[in-house]
Scaffold this active site. Structure first.
Site, short mmCIF file in Angstrom:
data_model
loop_
_atom_site.label_atom_id
_atom_site.label_comp_id
_atom_site.label_asym_id
_atom_site.label_seq_id
_atom_site.Cartn_x
_atom_site.Cartn_y
_atom_site.Cartn_z
N CYS A 167 9.31 98.49 3.28
CA CYS A 167 10.47 99.40 3.83
C CYS A 167 9.84 100.68 3.98
O CYS A 167 8.69 101.01 3.52
CB CYS A 167 11.67 99.28 2.89
SG CYS A 167 11.44 99.90 1.13
N THR A 168 10.62 101.76 4.28
CA THR A 168 9.97 103.01 4.34
C THR A 168 9.29 103.64 3.16
O THR A 168 8.39 104.13 3.39
CB THR A 168 11.39 103.95 4.88
OG1 THR A 168 11.90 103.46 6.18
CG2 THR A 168 10.77 105.43 5.27
#
Length: 319
Positions: free
Chosen positions: A172-173
């Protein structure tokens, strides 16, 4: 300006009281951005000049201990306000029984990520929402095309229920979603689960572009909208009506009007709404000419708020 993003899972007593004390800390060290506290920890993205930002983060230590922020630079302040939010979870998954306090997938350093995810027996999953994946994704990753983290949980259940996957790698980020999704996959009986340590942003910082498997730009929840491989502000803008990221080509579409609509939302707003959006844009421009800040705030901030609002609505619709 310097931008710091960090999270930490921990047992936090009386988060409401902590939130109030953090507001007082901010009076002494005026940073900008959003900080979320819950009884499971803290999650924040903040911005300020070097000295103020460092002092504020140091001031958080009595509650959270040592933090490990990821830093970036931007020419202008990516936020116009400071908000402290107290929530049930620092990332909404509706399952507080999973996370690093229980069990979590194996952390994989960015330098070792390429070798892992190119193995034939590893399923690479992007845990982010589709408005994020549409502007950047790892080569070979499966895009669930979801609108919320709760929807990803449903998607993950379907993958696991097929019984065909023994190894899953997720990213994810910044890493926070995977703290829960990897633990959840392990609780569902997946044999081996891996987690990109520090997320995409850490990978972009540590892995040279010539060796990178990352394709496109990375969506971020501030005025930069996206960052490139060098972690500089990217090429995307926001539609300030619907809040979705727009490429330079999208902004050439016949239905794009700055501050009013884009090709994705043009048909979803009435002529009266579009007229209000135009008037809002006009008043903000006039305020800027006077050197004032219009009550509508910066248009990019409005768009980012709309994205966050969409996420909140989608996640509240989950079980």
């Amino acid at each position: 300006m310097k931008v710091a993003a960090f999270y930490k899972f921990m047992v936090l007593d009386e988060p409401q009281q902590v939130a109030q004390q953090i507001k007082a800390l901010r009076e002494r060290h005026p940073v900008f951005g959003t900080l979320i506290v819950a009884d499971e920890g803290v999650n924040a993205t903040l911005a300020g000049d070097d000295e103020t930002l460092a002092a504020f983060i140091d001031g958080l230590q009595p509650w959270f201990g040592e933090l490990q922020p990821k830093y970036a630079r931007c020419a202008d302040n990516p936020f116009h306000r400071f908000k402290v939010k107290q929530k049930q979870e620092i990332v909404t998954f509706h399952n507080k029984e999973v996370g690093p306090h229980k069990t979590v997938g194996t952390y994989v350093a960015p330098e070792a990520w390429n070798e892992l995810v190119q193995a034939d027996d590893v399923l690479l999953l992007d845990t982010r929402n589709k408005y994020e994946t549409q502007i950047g994704i790892f080569a070979g990753a499966e895009d669930p095309q979801v609108d919320s983290f709760m929807a990803f949980k449903t998607y993950l259940d379907a993958v696991i229920d097929k019984g065909e996957v023994k190894k899953i790698a997720m990213y994810c980020t910044g890493g926070i979603r995977c703290e829960k999704s990897t633990g959840y996959a392990l609780s569902r009986g997946v044999e081996a689960v891996y987690h990109l340590e520090g997320g995409i942003l850490n990978y972009l910082e540590k892995v040279p572009p010539e060796d990178s498997l990352w394709q496109g730009e990375c969506f971020v929840f501030d005025h930069r909208v996206s960052v490139d491989h060098a972690l500089n502000a990217g090429s995307y803008g926001l539609c300030h009506s619907c809040g979705y990221p727009l490429s330079a080509q999208d902004q050439q579409h016949a239905h794009y009007e700055d501050g009013v609509s884009c090709h994705l939302c043009f048909a979803q707003t009435s002529a009266q709404q579009k007229a209000r959006f135009r008037e809002r844009k006009k008043q903000m421009a006039l305020a800027a000419q006077r050197g004032d800040k219009h009550v509508g705030a910066d248009m990019r901030e409005l768009g980012a708020a709309k994205v966050a609002h969409k996420r909140a609505l989608a996640e509240r619709s989950g079980p």
